[in-house]
Design a protein around this motif. Structure first.
Motif, mmCIF file in Angstrom:
data_model
loop_
_atom_site.group_PDB
_atom_site.id
_atom_site.type_symbol
_atom_site.label_atom_id
_atom_site.label_comp_id
_atom_site.label_asym_id
_atom_site.label_seq_id
_atom_site.Cartn_x
_atom_site.Cartn_y
_atom_site.Cartn_z
ATOM 1 N N LEU A 1 -20.344 -21.555 -43.252
ATOM 2 C CA LEU A 1 -21.461 -22.503 -43.098
ATOM 3 C C LEU A 1 -21.207 -23.542 -41.997
ATOM 4 O O LEU A 1 -22.098 -23.810 -41.193
ATOM 5 C CB LEU A 1 -21.783 -23.180 -44.441
ATOM 6 N N PRO A 2 -19.995 -24.160 -41.924
ATOM 7 C CA PRO A 2 -19.792 -25.140 -40.841
ATOM 8 C C PRO A 2 -19.970 -24.516 -39.469
ATOM 9 O O PRO A 2 -20.538 -25.125 -38.568
ATOM 10 C CB PRO A 2 -18.343 -25.596 -41.048
ATOM 11 N N TYR A 3 -19.497 -23.272 -39.329
ATOM 12 C CA TYR A 3 -19.656 -22.594 -38.043
ATOM 13 C C TYR A 3 -21.138 -22.412 -37.740
ATOM 14 O O TYR A 3 -21.607 -22.684 -36.634
ATOM 15 C CB TYR A 3 -18.948 -21.243 -38.084
ATOM 16 N N LEU A 4 -21.874 -21.985 -38.765
ATOM 17 C CA LEU A 4 -23.313 -21.776 -38.584
ATOM 18 C C LEU A 4 -23.990 -23.067 -38.146
ATOM 19 O O LEU A 4 -24.759 -23.095 -37.187
ATOM 20 C CB LEU A 4 -23.918 -21.272 -39.898
ATOM 21 N N LEU A 5 -23.679 -24.162 -38.868
ATOM 22 C CA LEU A 5 -24.330 -25.437 -38.546
ATOM 23 C C LEU A 5 -23.925 -25.908 -37.151
ATOM 24 O O LEU A 5 -24.728 -26.462 -36.405
ATOM 25 C CB LEU A 5 -23.961 -26.499 -39.582
ATOM 26 N N ALA A 6 -22.660 -25.674 -36.792
ATOM 27 C CA ALA A 6 -22.166 -26.198 -35.519
ATOM 28 C C ALA A 6 -22.601 -25.332 -34.351
ATOM 29 O O ALA A 6 -22.931 -25.841 -33.285
ATOM 30 C CB ALA A 6 -20.640 -26.292 -35.553
ATOM 31 N N VAL A 7 -22.605 -24.030 -34.549
ATOM 32 C CA VAL A 7 -22.747 -23.140 -33.406
ATOM 33 C C VAL A 7 -24.169 -22.631 -33.229
ATOM 34 O O VAL A 7 -24.644 -22.485 -32.117
ATOM 35 C CB VAL A 7 -21.754 -21.962 -33.540
ATOM 36 N N VAL B 1 -16.765 -28.275 -13.121
ATOM 37 C CA VAL B 1 -18.142 -27.818 -13.193
ATOM 38 C C VAL B 1 -18.845 -28.567 -14.316
ATOM 39 O O VAL B 1 -18.358 -28.594 -15.439
ATOM 40 C CB VAL B 1 -18.223 -26.302 -13.478
ATOM 41 N N ALA B 2 -19.969 -29.198 -13.936
ATOM 42 C CA ALA B 2 -20.746 -29.876 -14.968
ATOM 43 C C ALA B 2 -21.498 -28.822 -15.752
ATOM 44 O O ALA B 2 -22.267 -28.063 -15.187
ATOM 45 C CB ALA B 2 -21.711 -30.862 -14.328
ATOM 46 N N ALA B 3 -21.218 -28.734 -17.039
ATOM 47 C CA ALA B 3 -21.935 -27.779 -17.869
ATOM 48 C C ALA B 3 -21.852 -28.289 -19.298
ATOM 49 O O ALA B 3 -21.174 -29.268 -19.581
ATOM 50 C CB ALA B 3 -21.300 -26.394 -17.769
ATOM 51 N N SER B 4 -22.571 -27.623 -20.164
ATOM 52 C CA SER B 4 -22.578 -28.028 -21.558
ATOM 53 C C SER B 4 -21.423 -27.314 -22.260
ATOM 54 O O SER B 4 -21.454 -26.117 -22.471
ATOM 55 C CB SER B 4 -23.938 -27.632 -22.136
ATOM 56 N N TYR B 5 -20.378 -28.082 -22.551
ATOM 57 C CA TYR B 5 -19.202 -27.492 -23.212
ATOM 58 C C TYR B 5 -19.210 -27.863 -24.693
ATOM 59 O O TYR B 5 -18.423 -28.678 -25.142
ATOM 60 C CB TYR B 5 -17.913 -27.984 -22.551
ATOM 61 N N THR B 6 -20.130 -27.337 -25.431
ATOM 62 C CA THR B 6 -20.264 -27.695 -26.837
ATOM 63 C C THR B 6 -19.917 -26.491 -27.697
ATOM 64 O O THR B 6 -19.831 -25.364 -27.197
ATOM 65 C CB THR B 6 -21.715 -28.091 -27.148
ATOM 66 N N PRO B 7 -19.729 -26.721 -29.002
ATOM 67 C CA PRO B 7 -19.485 -25.580 -29.888
ATOM 68 C C PRO B 7 -20.583 -24.525 -29.768
ATOM 69 O O PRO B 7 -20.311 -23.331 -29.830
ATOM 70 C CB PRO B 7 -19.461 -26.210 -31.284
ATOM 71 N N ALA B 8 -21.822 -24.995 -29.554
ATOM 72 C CA ALA B 8 -22.920 -24.034 -29.443
ATOM 73 C C ALA B 8 -22.738 -23.134 -28.231
ATOM 74 O O ALA B 8 -23.234 -22.012 -28.193
ATOM 75 C CB ALA B 8 -24.249 -24.765 -29.366
#
Lengths: 305, 485, 243
Positions: free
Chosen positions: B404-410, B443-450
């Motif tokens: 579930l945490p992975y689901l919510l985060a990613v 490189v500017a990019a979105s480095y998020t869990p998603a």
């Protein structure tokens, strides 16, 4: 130290209920010891304490002189059967025995031996979930025999067995005792042990209330009573009462006399010309002896009986 | 102990349902992984049926997909030489807009290069071959001197505020051919805004341009020819926005694009190795159910008493179960990922996706890491099962804790902040072991869990899961010892 | 009706039921509070406050599965089916019971979540607003439908742990797979058919157009899943020996 079971002053409470209240006994090798008592007397709990499944609040239980948890290959010291239903339903009988054998480092050939000893060879490949209660008992016995232990401890092994199974079980227990092993068998029905046990441990309310040989127990329960068979019941009662005996009618033509030896009874009847057909010392059944002993110990009596 | 392990192994393999359940994890992992590429295709046809640009980006020298788009003003250099210029600061530009001196094998996108450059917000840098980046000083002046020199295979980038006192930014050894293109370039990356709120994520991007001046330009060793301007990799439709003017040696260059590796992100068309491992979730759930059942069936059937009678040292039962289930789960995890990685990647390539390349070492880490992830999670399930004694409760707890945490985060449910917290403190942190993508600070990019970037390192994440498993093992050990069986 | 009464008595005489209901009622607002307090601005306030439904549903699944599988685990099912030989009546009673319990627990959980959201979110959250009310009521219905899905799957596979694994797998895995599918049409399709994402579309109160599916249609998708599971479970219960 000879391999045997020794229980000393074990106490165990479950919440507010006292299950064991100073349980003490020793099981002697070479004979079948019956462990009897009404339901709830503490037989199974005692066995669980012996196997270190339940911890004792006080006292100790030893197998072969040592606590169970110190045994390296416990199944080679004591074979036990507590709950024949404790099986993974989808696992076959043979595989159930296999994992047990592996846990003791025993060879696979030993599994085949106990399968044949207990007569379950034809069912060994079937899933244990489909076994009848009698077959499960046999499988449980097979498991208990795996380590060829000098001590056997079986909880209610007759449960669910058909008459043929009961005969087999009795022969089996006697045979194991004859081989010099200590055999402890619990039952809540004394009749099951009648022709099996040499020695009895009668328990009630968490303690041993009689630790005796079967012969001595029956003798004690029989007392010095005399059975009398007569067609003249009323005159016989009058005559014997006059001679100082206590008389109880047990049937249309039978009386039980106490307080007067058989010779005295015969003399009194002859002196008064009362006819009789038989005078014999009374021999109590084991069941009667047991009922006598446990009368006070029965905690749960069916209402109205 | 070996006897206990053997006994537990026999217990496990003799219940067909468990063996089947465990093995199911392998096809589950592979097939669900294949759903990704099979369920994806892009019909990116531009006007007049032309293939869209950017679907298959240029590939850098080490196989990395790269941005290689910029405006290049250059001359041909044979052998040793240098270029020096005073570069005007990039004001109000993207932080990673770049203007500077470039030496490149040719004007083909993806060819090797070395550059010393000024950025919009990150000072002077020396960069080469896309992934390499050396930071230099951050000047305050409006104009900054830069010099790039080739001597044999040695390339030196230098900078100076006054043109007299020079400091070296970096020296690298790069073996180009004799003939290279040498000159100045300007690039300016996409402006990227990601708003990530509950239940939705919005990426907004717009192309940008940057313009700056180059004066006092001097080259040595290069052909004495006019400066040639080349729009490298720039969409023909936007070529009119870029170019240069040469005002008697003072040049003004306008460029767009970027010279950098392409980071994997949620929206990008590139496929990563972890895309191939998405099925591991389904496989993991199967493994967790089997592990929980292996522990709790002992209690449900009362077999635990037989087990403890066979071995009264209760800790050994737990340890043996953990070893057996952990070992089997490791094998299942490793095998299923070892199958999924090449199969899914092949399917993705067949569908026309490009791959973010991974080294064999990374792939090995993914395979073994997935095995370890399965193993540790299974040990957690076994220990929790021995503690809770109820199969359904155990499965609920473990699946909720790990998945579930992975689901919510990613799966783009949470904003980045809480998402990063979730994949740091919950057992789901362990999925960091499956991260193959690399974060590029340049490189500017979105480095998020998603986007597939975990806050913890691969091993760090696995350690978090190990911590949970250890706590469960301790709880189970205490409980089994204290409790009457 | 007597079947329902029997199920009711059975449910309350095992401690698990009360614990699981307590789990729904506490876990749901707990995650909602965490979400609402970590929320900076923007987003969907209703969805934020009701995020805990994703966690609370796990307890609902546990409750539903325990109601059915609990009996198979102990052999109790034989007693039950002897007392009420019409097997479908048993399943119906169980389904109805799970529904009732979930609606009761879910209403408390959702109510607490909305209250927490109103207190913690900068823009507040009023149940009086139509969309918020729809999100709240929809969330309760979502939980009830998840419970029915659990009942159906549990009747089908019988083993509790397997049933929980299947239901949670179905709920959790589809959004994860969908997030990694790059073709927008396929992603949309997956999200539309995923019981969790489709069902939770009912919580959206802003930017409805960006949702994969309309709020009530989404619940409809989940209802379809639940009905299919119940039908399969009923067929299995009817055709198989009770052992």
């Amino acid at each position: 130290m000879e391999a045997t079971i020794e229980v000393v002053g074990v106490r165990k409470r479950f919440g507010g209920t006292t299950a064991l209240d100073g349980m003490s006994f020793t099981v002697t090798p070479g004979q079948v010891t019956g462990f009897v008592g009404p339901n709830g007397a503490g037989k199974s709990t005692t066995m669980r304490v012996i196997l270190d499944l339940d911890s004792a609040d006080a006292g100790h239980a030893h197998v072969g002189g040592r606590p169970y948890r110190e045994l390296r290959r416990p199944l080679e010291h004591v074979g036990s059967l507590l709950d024949a239903g404790a099986l993974q339903p989808s696992r076959s009988a043979r595989n159930h025995l296999r994992w047990l054998a592996h846990s003791q480092g025993l060879p696979a050939s030993r599994v085949e031996e106990v399968i044949h000893l207990t007569g379950i060879a034809s069912a060994a490949r079937r899933r244990a979930g489909g076994f009848s209660l009698g077959m499960r008992q046999r499988l449980g016995i097979a498991a208990a025999l795996l380590g060829d232990p000098p001590v056997l401890m079986l909880d209610e092994p007759f449960n669910g067995m058909d008459p043929e199974g009961i005969v087999w079980m009795r022969t089996f227990l006697r045979q194991k005792a004859a081989e010099g092993r200590a055999v402890l068998v619990s039952s809540h029905l004394m009749s099951e042990l009648q022709d099996t046990a040499d020695h009895l441990l009668v328990v009630g309310r968490g303690r041993v209330i009689a630790d005796t040989s079967v012969a001595a127990l029956i003798a004690a329960a029989s007392g010095d009573r005399v059975c009398l068979r007569t067609t003249a019941r009323t005159p016989a009662m009058t005559v014997l009462a006059a001679a100082g005996a206590t008389v109880a009618a047990t049937g249309a033509d039978s009386l039980t006399v106490s307080g007067l030896a058989a010779a005295g009874v015969v003399a009194a009847l002859n002196a008064n010309d009362v006819p009789f057909t038989e005078v014999s010392p009374h021999r109590a059944s084991l069941e009667e002896a047991y009922m006598e002993l446990t009368r006070e110990a029965v905690e749960f009596r069916a209402a109205g009986s | 102990m070996t006897n206990s392990i053997r006994a537990e192994w026999t217990k496990f393999r003799t219940v067909r349902g468990w063996v089947i359940g465990l093995l199911t994890a392998i096809p589950l992992t592979v097939l669900i992984g294949l759903l990704g590429p099979l369920g994806s295709s892009f019909d990116c046809a531009g006007p007049n049926g032309a293939q869209c640009r950017g679907n298959t980006p240029p590939i850098g020298p080490d196989g990395t997909p790269v941005f290689d788009t910029f405006y290049f003003v250059h001359r041909t250099l044979t052998g040793d030489g240098s270029v020096t210029a005073r570069v005007g600061a990039l004001r109000d530009a993207e932080p990673w807009a770049k203007a500077g001196l470039l030496l490149k094998e040719g004007t083909t996108s993806g060819s090797r290069y070395a550059a010393v450059l000024l950025t919009g917000g990150h000072g002077v840098r020396m960069q080469y071959d896309f992934t390499e980046d050396i930071a230099g000083p951050s000047p305050d002046e409006d104009r900054q001197w830069l010099r790039l020199t080739r001597e044999g295979t040695t390339l030196t980038g230098e900078t100076s505020s006054d043109g007299r006192r020079w400091s070296t930014v970096g020296t690298v050894r790069l073996d180009f051919g004799e003939r290279v293109e040498l000159g100045m370039f300007v690039s300016s990356p996409q402006h990227l805004e990601t708003s990530n709120t509950f239940g939705g994520r919005l990426d907004r991007g717009a192309p940008t341009v940057a313009t700056t001046s180059f004066d006092q330009v001097r080259t040595t060793g290069a052909a004495a020819e006019d400066w040639r301007g080349t729009a490298v990799g720039i969409d023909p439709a936007r070529e009119h926005e870029v170019g240069f003017t040469d005002d008697g040696g003072d040049l003004t260059i306008t460029g767009t694009g970027d010279i950098a590796p392409i980071p994997a992100s949620a929206g990008s068309l590139g496929k990563t190795a972890e895309n191939a491992l998405v099925g591991a979730f389904a496989g993991l759930v199967a493994v967790l159910v089997v592990a929980a059942l292996f522990a709790t069936s002992e209690y449900r059937r009362g077999i635990i008493r037989t087990s403890f009678t066979a071995n009264p040292r209760r800790g050994q039962l737990l340890a043996a179960k953990a070893v057996v289930v952990g070992g089997l789960s490791f094998v299942v995890g490793a095998v299923s990922s070892a199958l999924a990685l090449p199969l899914v990647e092949r399917a993705e390539l067949a569908e026309g996706f490009f791959q973010h390349p991974t080294t064999w070492l990374t792939e090995l880490r993914l395979v073994l890491g997935t095995g370890l992830l399965f193993a540790v999670a299974a040990v957690l399930a076994v220990a929790l099962g021995m503690f809770l004694r109820r199969g359904a409760l155990t499965v609920t707890a473990v699946v909720v804790g790990v998945v579930l945490p992975y689901l919510l985060a990613v799966a783009s449910v949470l904003p980045t902040g809480p998402a990063e917290v979730l994949v740091t403190v919950t057992p789901a942190a362990a999925f960091a072991i499956q991260q193959s993508v690399e974060e590029y600070p340049q490189v500017a990019a979105s480095y998020t869990p998603a986007d597939g970037y975990f806050p913890l390192s691969p091993t760090g994440g696995l350690v978090v899961l190990c911590g949970y498993a250890a706590v469960a093992v301790v709880l189970a050990a205490i409980a089994t010892r204290r409790r009457d069986a | 009706m007597s079947a329902l009464h029997a199920e009711w008595t059975k449910a309350w005489t095992v401690p698990g039921t009360a614990w699981l209901l307590a789990g729904v009622v506490t876990l749901t607002p707990l995650l909602g509070v965490l979400a609402a307090s970590s929320m900076a601005e923007g987003g969907d306030p209703a969805r934020t406050s009701l995020l805990g439904v994703t966690l609370g549903q796990a307890a609902v699944v546990g409750l539903a599965v325990a109601t059915v599988s609990g009996e198979y685990g102990t052999g109790m099912i034989r007693t039950t089916l002897t007392a009420v030989p019409r097997r479908l009546a048993v399943l119906r009673a169980k389904a109805f019971l799970v529904c009732m319990l979930t609606v009761a627990g879910g209403t408390a959980a959702v109510g607490a979540s909305v209250a927490a959201g109103d207190a913690l979110l900068p823009e507040g959250l009023s149940i009086a607003q139509g969309p918020v009310l729809r999100a709240a009521v929809g969330s309760v219905l979502y939980l009830a439908l998840v419970g029915l899905l659990g009942v159906g799957v549990a009747a089908l596979v019988r083993d509790a742990a397997t049933a929980v694994g299947l239901v949670l797998g179905l709920l959790f895995l589809t959004p994860i797979v969908a997030s990694l599918v790059s073709d927008p049409d396929w992603r949309e399709r997956l999200l539309e058919w995923s019981p969790m994402t489709a069902g939770l579309a009912v919580q959206a109160t802003v930017d409805l157009g960006s949702q994969p599916i309309g709020p009530w249609q989404g619940l409809g998708v989940l209802a379809a899943w639940a009905s299919a599971a119940l039908l399969a479970g009923a067929a299995a219960l009817r055709l198989r020996d009770a052992s």
